[in-house]
Design a protein around this motif. Structure first.
Motif, PDB file in Angstrom:
ATOM      1  N   TYR A  16       0.849  -1.209   0.000  1.00  0.00           N
ATOM      2  CA  TYR A  16       0.000   0.000   0.000  1.00  0.00           C
ATOM      3  C   TYR A  16       0.880   1.253   0.000  1.00  0.00           C
ATOM      4  CZ  TYR A  16      -2.548   3.854   2.196  1.00  0.00           C
ATOM      5  OH  TYR A  16      -3.060   5.105   2.492  1.00  0.00           O
ATOM      6  N   GLU A  17       1.908   1.252   0.847  1.00  0.00           N
ATOM      7  CA  GLU A  17       2.796   2.425   0.944  1.00  0.00           C
ATOM      8  C   GLU A  17       3.450   2.724  -0.396  1.00  0.00           C
ATOM      9  OE1 GLU A  17       1.887   1.032   4.874  1.00  0.00           O
ATOM     10  OE2 GLU A  17       2.733  -0.081   3.167  1.00  0.00           O
ATOM     11  N   GLU A  18       3.885   1.659  -1.095  1.00  0.00           N
ATOM     12  CA  GLU A  18       4.512   1.846  -2.414  1.00  0.00           C
ATOM     13  C   GLU A  18       3.514   2.415  -3.416  1.00  0.00           C
ATOM     14  OE1 GLU A  18       6.715  -1.220  -4.570  1.00  0.00           O
ATOM     15  OE2 GLU A  18       7.661  -1.783  -2.677  1.00  0.00           O
ATOM     16  N   ALA A  19       2.269   1.942  -3.332  1.00  0.00           N
ATOM     17  CA  ALA A  19       1.232   2.414  -4.256  1.00  0.00           C
ATOM     18  C   ALA A  19       0.968   3.903  -4.053  1.00  0.00           C
ATOM     19  CB  ALA A  19      -0.056   1.613  -4.057  1.00  0.00           C
ATOM     20  N   VAL A  20       0.853   4.319  -2.785  1.00  0.00           N
ATOM     21  CA  VAL A  20       0.608   5.739  -2.483  1.00  0.00           C
ATOM     22  C   VAL A  20       1.813   6.573  -2.901  1.00  0.00           C
ATOM     23  CG1 VAL A  20       0.214   7.421  -0.628  1.00  0.00           C
ATOM     24  CG2 VAL A  20      -1.035   5.265  -0.630  1.00  0.00           C
ATOM     25  N   GLU A  21       2.994   6.037  -2.655  1.00  0.00           N
ATOM     26  CA  GLU A  21       4.231   6.741  -3.037  1.00  0.00           C
ATOM     27  C   GLU A  21       4.290   6.937  -4.552  1.00  0.00           C
ATOM     28  OE1 GLU A  21       8.923   5.889  -2.550  1.00  0.00           O
ATOM     29  OE2 GLU A  21       7.660   5.085  -0.954  1.00  0.00           O
ATOM     30  N   TRP A  22       3.879   5.898  -5.296  1.00  0.00           N
ATOM     31  CA  TRP A  22       3.871   5.996  -6.766  1.00  0.00           C
ATOM     32  C   TRP A  22       2.888   7.069  -7.225  1.00  0.00           C
ATOM     33  CZ3 TRP A  22      -0.268   3.854 -10.042  1.00  0.00           C
ATOM     34  CH2 TRP A  22      -0.067   4.148 -11.402  1.00  0.00           C
ATOM     35  N   ILE A  23       1.661   7.051  -6.668  1.00  0.00           N
ATOM     36  CA  ILE A  23       0.641   8.029  -7.079  1.00  0.00           C
ATOM     37  C   ILE A  23       1.087   9.445  -6.714  1.00  0.00           C
ATOM     38  CG2 ILE A  23      -1.765   8.779  -6.802  1.00  0.00           C
ATOM     39  CD1 ILE A  23      -2.450   5.765  -6.264  1.00  0.00           C
ATOM     40  N   ASN A  24       1.569   9.627  -5.474  1.00  0.00           N
ATOM     41  CA  ASN A  24       2.035  10.952  -5.060  1.00  0.00           C
ATOM     42  C   ASN A  24       3.290  11.380  -5.814  1.00  0.00           C
ATOM     43  OD1 ASN A  24       0.016  11.675  -3.289  1.00  0.00           O
ATOM     44  ND2 ASN A  24       0.966  10.661  -1.553  1.00  0.00           N
ATOM     45  N   GLY A  25       4.037  10.390  -6.292  1.00  0.00           N
ATOM     46  CA  GLY A  25       5.245  10.680  -7.082  1.00  0.00           C
ATOM     47  C   GLY A  25       4.922  11.337  -8.417  1.00  0.00           C
ATOM     48  N   LEU A  26       3.635  11.302  -8.798  1.00  0.00           N
ATOM     49  CA  LEU A  26       3.219  11.941 -10.052  1.00  0.00           C
ATOM     50  C   LEU A  26       2.924  13.422  -9.849  1.00  0.00           C
ATOM     51  CD1 LEU A  26       0.789   9.093 -11.170  1.00  0.00           C
ATOM     52  CD2 LEU A  26       3.032   9.554 -12.167  1.00  0.00           C
ATOM     53  N   ILE A  27       3.001  13.901  -8.607  1.00  0.00           N
ATOM     54  CA  ILE A  27       2.700  15.309  -8.312  1.00  0.00           C
ATOM     55  C   ILE A  27       3.521  16.294  -9.152  1.00  0.00           C
ATOM     56  CG2 ILE A  27       2.967  17.103  -6.517  1.00  0.00           C
ATOM     57  CD1 ILE A  27       1.588  15.207  -4.572  1.00  0.00           C
ATOM     58  N   PRO A  28       4.841  16.024  -9.398  1.00  0.00           N
ATOM     59  CA  PRO A  28       5.599  16.983 -10.212  1.00  0.00           C
ATOM     60  C   PRO A  28       4.991  17.230 -11.596  1.00  0.00           C
ATOM     61  CG  PRO A  28       7.090  15.473  -9.118  1.00  0.00           C
ATOM     62  CD  PRO A  28       5.709  14.975  -8.844  1.00  0.00           C
ATOM     63  N   PHE A  29       4.118  16.305 -12.065  1.00  0.00           N
ATOM     64  CA  PHE A  29       3.476  16.547 -13.361  1.00  0.00           C
ATOM     65  C   PHE A  29       2.385  17.600 -13.231  1.00  0.00           C
ATOM     66  CE2 PHE A  29       5.272  12.252 -13.847  1.00  0.00           C
ATOM     67  CZ  PHE A  29       6.081  12.499 -14.943  1.00  0.00           C
ATOM     68  N   GLY A  30       2.102  18.009 -11.999  1.00  0.00           N
ATOM     69  CA  GLY A  30       1.246  19.162 -11.756  1.00  0.00           C
ATOM     70  C   GLY A  30      -0.220  18.916 -12.017  1.00  0.00           C
ATOM     71  N   PRO A 130       0.079  10.861 -17.022  1.00  0.00           N
ATOM     72  CA  PRO A 130      -1.085  11.252 -16.227  1.00  0.00           C
ATOM     73  C   PRO A 130      -0.634  11.830 -14.882  1.00  0.00           C
ATOM     74  CG  PRO A 130      -1.449   9.101 -17.213  1.00  0.00           C
ATOM     75  CD  PRO A 130      -0.013   9.450 -17.468  1.00  0.00           C
ATOM     76  N   THR A 131      -1.403  12.747 -14.340  1.00  0.00           N
ATOM     77  CA  THR A 131      -1.034  13.398 -13.079  1.00  0.00           C
ATOM     78  C   THR A 131      -1.529  12.575 -11.893  1.00  0.00           C
ATOM     79  OG1 THR A 131      -3.101  14.630 -12.955  1.00  0.00           O
ATOM     80  CG2 THR A 131      -1.310  15.661 -14.183  1.00  0.00           C
ATOM     81  N   MET A 132      -1.101  12.999 -10.712  1.00  0.00           N
ATOM     82  CA  MET A 132      -1.540  12.345  -9.486  1.00  0.00           C
ATOM     83  C   MET A 132      -3.068  12.347  -9.395  1.00  0.00           C
ATOM     84  SD  MET A 132      -2.902  12.967  -6.300  1.00  0.00           S
ATOM     85  CE  MET A 132      -2.731  14.720  -6.131  1.00  0.00           C
ATOM     86  N   PHE A 133      -3.690  13.482  -9.698  1.00  0.00           N
ATOM     87  CA  PHE A 133      -5.138  13.569  -9.554  1.00  0.00           C
ATOM     88  C   PHE A 133      -5.861  12.717 -10.609  1.00  0.00           C
ATOM     89  CE2 PHE A 133      -9.339  15.701  -9.525  1.00  0.00           C
ATOM     90  CZ  PHE A 133      -9.641  15.465  -8.189  1.00  0.00           C
ATOM     91  N   GLU A 134      -5.270  12.624 -11.787  1.00  0.00           N
ATOM     92  CA  GLU A 134      -5.870  11.788 -12.839  1.00  0.00           C
ATOM     93  C   GLU A 134      -5.839  10.305 -12.456  1.00  0.00           C
ATOM     94  OE1 GLU A 134      -4.788  14.877 -16.460  1.00  0.00           O
ATOM     95  OE2 GLU A 134      -3.494  13.162 -16.123  1.00  0.00           O
ATOM     96  N   VAL A 135      -4.725   9.877 -11.914  1.00  0.00           N
ATOM     97  CA  VAL A 135      -4.604   8.469 -11.516  1.00  0.00           C
ATOM     98  C   VAL A 135      -5.538   8.168 -10.333  1.00  0.00           C
ATOM     99  CG1 VAL A 135      -3.025   6.692 -10.635  1.00  0.00           C
ATOM    100  CG2 VAL A 135      -2.283   8.235 -12.456  1.00  0.00           C
ATOM    101  N   SER A 136      -5.640   9.125  -9.393  1.00  0.00           N
ATOM    102  CA  SER A 136      -6.557   8.939  -8.261  1.00  0.00           C
ATOM    103  C   SER A 136      -8.001   8.837  -8.748  1.00  0.00           C
ATOM    104  CB  SER A 136      -6.456  10.123  -7.283  1.00  0.00           C
ATOM    105  OG  SER A 136      -5.153  10.200  -6.763  1.00  0.00           O
ATOM    106  N   THR A 137      -8.361   9.669  -9.718  1.00  0.00           N
ATOM    107  CA  THR A 137      -9.726   9.664 -10.266  1.00  0.00           C
ATOM    108  C   THR A 137     -10.012   8.339 -10.968  1.00  0.00           C
ATOM    109  OG1 THR A 137      -9.600  12.066 -10.526  1.00  0.00           O
ATOM    110  CG2 THR A 137     -11.320  10.930 -11.781  1.00  0.00           C
TER     111      THR A 137
END
Length: 458
Positions: A16-30, A130-137
């Motif tokens: 789970y931690e790795e998954a969240v880290e991966w999604i949050n790691g997309l933040i630099p894409f803005g 894709p951005t962090m928010f796109e992957v979360s959606t």
């Protein structure tokens, strides 16, 4: 080492931690407005979003509270409900709820592994990552369409509306709570421009509920509804509400709509929550009247009264009395300044605040400074934080015009120390308030309530 996820291929994310880290790691894409990447993702998955009923909620303030009212009343009425919100206040899984419970960590991991290769594939093409928010959606849609399958999904926009990722869905009803000056760097400099972005969630033939008040915003929303042949239910026109009174436990308002009148009591504080609850009530009326939802009066009343929303005029301590409120823009500050003296009796008001660097701080301070006795300026534990001394400079510039002559200002960049100062200075007859960005509220709330596994973020 990699384990297999049952489909024969190895899973790139192990925990789970790795998954969240991966999604949050997309933040630099803005935050990159546009729906191309989410459309591509949905097509690869077979457009699962088309199988769900969404209530799409946009607005500058009040989205989260409105979503909370809708969720609570619908669950109380016996419906299964998915709720997708942002930003979260204690943990990443808060964004994806089913019947008020967070998505299980192992489910999030499994869905992240399904999305991982698709995201890599899109990232390698001309659309970019894709951005962090796109992957979360996308993850939320998968969770609701293929795992939990709720009767209805309460679907909060991330930013704006028109170009927001959440606008990929075709809802059964759209809600625009209000329009204010926030995220002007992305959404536009005027109320009309921002209203235009919010009105982007209005879809052909889909009813719209709104409590927008500014004439220029009302005009934009009415035009968008007419263009889409959508029935508009506007506060002050098709429905109305009036606050009847309140105390430290809650407040009551009267609601009058096209289908019925009601007196509703809510546990959430602040006059603006009556507007949010009225918006939710009108939305429920649309579901009841046009979509055969069965919502009994006692379930309605119980749902509204029991709705809670973390970090919005939320009292988290009684000795000393400390209230948290995530007011981070001018409209939020105006509501807060109006609500505090209305709800609480106190001798001195001590306010601790921390902000992000991208906000309109001067108009915020103009609203709140007149009622503050001690101001503690701190910094949220977040990368885009506003320097506490820079905040003080703004206060000093407008102090003479707006603040009490006796205002005391304390600078303490470390929020933990700032919180201790607030606690020690707030005596029995005083009120301590923590306000500003939700990133600060999340940390303070976890600290005061002893929540150990708090994460926070967008």
């Amino acid at each position: 080492m990699s384990y297999h996820n049952g489909a024969g291929q190895s899973a790139p994310l192990q925990s789970y931690e790795e998954a969240v880290e991966w999604i949050n790691g997309l933040i630099p894409f803005g935050i990159r407005p546009g729906l191309d990447r989410i459309k591509a993702l949905m097509e690869m998955l077979g457009n699962p979003e088309r199988r769900l009923k969404f209530i799409h909620v946009a607005g500058t303030n009040g989205k989260g509270s409105t979503c909370a009212f809708l969720t609570r009343v619908l669950i109380q009425s016996g419906y299964s409900v998915g709720t997708f919100t942002s930003p979260y206040i204690t943990k990443f899984t808060n964004r994806f709820q089913y019947n008020g419970e967070d998505i299980p960590e192992e489910t999030l991991l499994r869905l992240a592994n399904r999305l991982y290769p698709l995201v890599q594939e899109i990232a390698g093409g001309e659309l970019g990552s894709p951005t962090m928010f796109e992957v979360s959606t996308a993850l939320a849609i998968l969770y609701y369409a293929q795992e939990s399958v709720p009767d209805v999904v309460v679907w909060e926009t991330g930013l704006g509306g028109r170009m927001d990722v959440t606008n990929i869905v075709h809802p059964v009803v759209s809600v625009i709570t209000n329009v204010g000056m926030d995220h002007t760097d992305i959404l536009g400099e005027t109320v009309a421009e921002i209203a235009g972005e919010k009105a982007g969630i209005i879809k052909p033939g889909v009813p719209v509920v709104s409590a927008v008040t500014q004439p220029e915003a009302v005009k934009v929303i009415k035009e968008a509804a007419a263009r889409n042949r959508s029935t508009l239910y506007l506060a002050g026109e098709q429905f109305s509400y009036r606050r009847l009174g309140g105390d430290e436990e809650g407040q009551t308002f009267s609601f009058s709509g096209p289908f019925r009148e009601a007196e509703i009591r809510i546990g959430l504080q602040g006059e603006h929550q009556c507007a949010n609850a009225a918006c939710a009530m009108m939305t429920l009326e649309v579901l009841r009247h046009y979509m055969a939802f069965v919502i009994e009066k006692e379930d309605l009343n119980k749902g509204f009264l029991e709705t809670r929303w973390a970090g919005r005029l939320e009292q988290v301590g009684s000795s000393p009395r400390i209230v948290l409120d995530g007011a981070h823009n001018p409209e939020g500050a105006e509501s807060l300044a109006k609500s505090l003296p209305q709800i609480y009796e106190y001798r001195k008001l001590n306010l601790m605040m921390g902000m992000l660097a991208n906000k309109h701080h001067e108009p915020y301070l103009k609203h709140i400074l007149p009622i503050v006795d001690t101001l503690i300026l701190t910094e949220p534990d977040f990368r885009r934080k506003m320097d506490a001394n820079a905040l003080r400079n703004i206060v000093e510039q407008i102090r003479e015009k707006y603040a009490k002559q006796t205002l005391q200002i304390i600078i303490e960049p470390d929020w933990k120390n700032a919180l201790e100062l607030l606690k020690s200075r707030t005596e029995a007859e005083d009120l301590g308030v923590v306000s500003g960005t939700l990133y600060l509220i999340a940390d303070v709330r976890s600290s005061l309530l002893g929540l150990s596994d708090a994460e926070k973020g967008w």
